[in-house]
Design a protein around this motif. Structure first.
Motif, PDB file in Angstrom:
ATOM      1  N   ARG A  97      45.932 -22.215 -13.330  1.00  0.00           N
ATOM      2  CA  ARG A  97      45.786 -22.422 -11.779  1.00  0.00           C
ATOM      3  C   ARG A  97      46.812 -21.792 -10.961  1.00  0.00           C
ATOM      4  O   ARG A  97      46.713 -21.215 -10.024  1.00  0.00           O
ATOM      5  CB  ARG A  97      45.161 -23.626 -11.500  1.00  0.00           C
ATOM      6  N   HIS A  98      47.976 -22.483 -11.231  1.00  0.00           N
ATOM      7  CA  HIS A  98      49.137 -22.233 -10.344  1.00  0.00           C
ATOM      8  C   HIS A  98      49.579 -20.980 -10.276  1.00  0.00           C
ATOM      9  O   HIS A  98      49.705 -20.060  -9.180  1.00  0.00           O
ATOM     10  CB  HIS A  98      50.522 -23.088 -11.045  1.00  0.00           C
ATOM     11  N   LEU A 101      46.481 -19.230  -8.148  1.00  0.00           N
ATOM     12  CA  LEU A 101      46.903 -19.516  -6.816  1.00  0.00           C
ATOM     13  C   LEU A 101      47.915 -18.461  -6.260  1.00  0.00           C
ATOM     14  O   LEU A 101      47.747 -18.239  -5.190  1.00  0.00           O
ATOM     15  CB  LEU A 101      47.513 -20.963  -6.682  1.00  0.00           C
ATOM     16  N   ARG A 102      49.051 -18.430  -6.950  1.00  0.00           N
ATOM     17  CA  ARG A 102      50.094 -17.523  -6.238  1.00  0.00           C
ATOM     18  C   ARG A 102      49.544 -16.238  -5.970  1.00  0.00           C
ATOM     19  O   ARG A 102      49.842 -15.465  -5.062  1.00  0.00           O
ATOM     20  CB  ARG A 102      51.126 -17.561  -7.302  1.00  0.00           C
ATOM     21  N   ARG A 105      46.785 -16.026  -3.084  1.00  0.00           N
ATOM     22  CA  ARG A 105      47.345 -16.018  -1.946  1.00  0.00           C
ATOM     23  C   ARG A 105      48.235 -14.773  -1.187  1.00  0.00           C
ATOM     24  O   ARG A 105      48.333 -14.665  -0.167  1.00  0.00           O
ATOM     25  CB  ARG A 105      48.281 -17.358  -1.764  1.00  0.00           C
ATOM     26  N   THR A 113      42.850 -18.873   2.428  1.00  0.00           N
ATOM     27  CA  THR A 113      43.363 -19.487   1.044  1.00  0.00           C
ATOM     28  C   THR A 113      43.687 -20.903   1.381  1.00  0.00           C
ATOM     29  O   THR A 113      43.979 -21.530   0.327  1.00  0.00           O
ATOM     30  CB  THR A 113      44.520 -18.693   0.485  1.00  0.00           C
ATOM     31  N   TRP A 116      42.473 -23.825  -0.733  1.00  0.00           N
ATOM     32  CA  TRP A 116      42.506 -23.749  -2.154  1.00  0.00           C
ATOM     33  C   TRP A 116      43.582 -24.912  -2.451  1.00  0.00           C
ATOM     34  O   TRP A 116      44.715 -24.860  -2.013  1.00  0.00           O
ATOM     35  CB  TRP A 116      43.028 -22.548  -2.702  1.00  0.00           C
ATOM     36  N   ALA A 117      43.100 -25.887  -3.265  1.00  0.00           N
ATOM     37  CA  ALA A 117      44.108 -27.188  -3.523  1.00  0.00           C
ATOM     38  C   ALA A 117      45.243 -26.531  -4.712  1.00  0.00           C
ATOM     39  O   ALA A 117      44.694 -25.783  -5.398  1.00  0.00           O
ATOM     40  CB  ALA A 117      43.338 -28.028  -4.049  1.00  0.00           C
ATOM     41  N   GLU A 118      46.150 -27.180  -4.401  1.00  0.00           N
ATOM     42  CA  GLU A 118      47.595 -27.025  -5.469  1.00  0.00           C
ATOM     43  C   GLU A 118      46.800 -27.746  -6.747  1.00  0.00           C
ATOM     44  O   GLU A 118      46.236 -28.755  -6.582  1.00  0.00           O
ATOM     45  CB  GLU A 118      48.781 -27.587  -4.915  1.00  0.00           C
ATOM     46  N   PRO A 119      47.808 -27.365  -7.794  1.00  0.00           N
ATOM     47  CA  PRO A 119      47.317 -27.971  -9.138  1.00  0.00           C
ATOM     48  C   PRO A 119      47.937 -29.435  -9.012  1.00  0.00           C
ATOM     49  O   PRO A 119      48.881 -29.609  -8.523  1.00  0.00           O
ATOM     50  CB  PRO A 119      47.750 -26.989 -10.081  1.00  0.00           C
TER      51      PRO A 119
END
Length: 119
Positions: A97-98, A101-102, A105, A113, A116-119
């Motif tokens: 996920r991390h 996400l990067r 974004r 974005t 979108w929740a951080e892991p």
């Protein structure tokens, strides 16, 4: 193909790439063309629109289902559709996920974005 049939196919192990290929084949057949014939732009646009709708449907109605999450995770490796990225990163707990996400974004503006929740 409709959303219900596509959902059933993915739940039974089909990838979203397979679904897209099936949608393309159906659209070409409706025009009397074979899959190896030249693809009219309208078919490509129709397949893209369908896949965007499918991703949104998955995010809205099937969030959390690991089979759907895996299909979306594989699909975003091949597409830059915001709908697929948003469905995946808004509704699924996925491995890697991390990094996703990067990457997401970087691809989409911050307002799209921010949720979108951080892991």
């Amino acid at each position: 193909m409709d959303l219900s049939r596509a959902l059933t196919a993915v739940l039974h192990g089909a990838s979203m790439q397979q679904v897209a290929a099936d949608v393309r084949t159906e659209r070409l057949a409706a025009l009397g063309l074979r899959p190896d014939d030249a693809e009219p732009v309208g078919v490509r646009d129709a397949v893209t629109a369908f896949m965007r709708s499918l991703a949104r449907h998955f995010g809205d109605r099937h969030a959390g289902d690991p089979r759907i999450g895996q299909a979306l995770r594989e699909w975003v490796r091949h597409c830059d559709h915001y709908e697929a990225w948003d469905a995946l990163l808004s509704g699924f707990d996925i491995e890697g996920r991390h990094a996703l996400l990067r990457r997401g974004r970087l691809m989409f503006p911050g307002p799209l974005t921010a949720h979108w929740a951080e892991p």
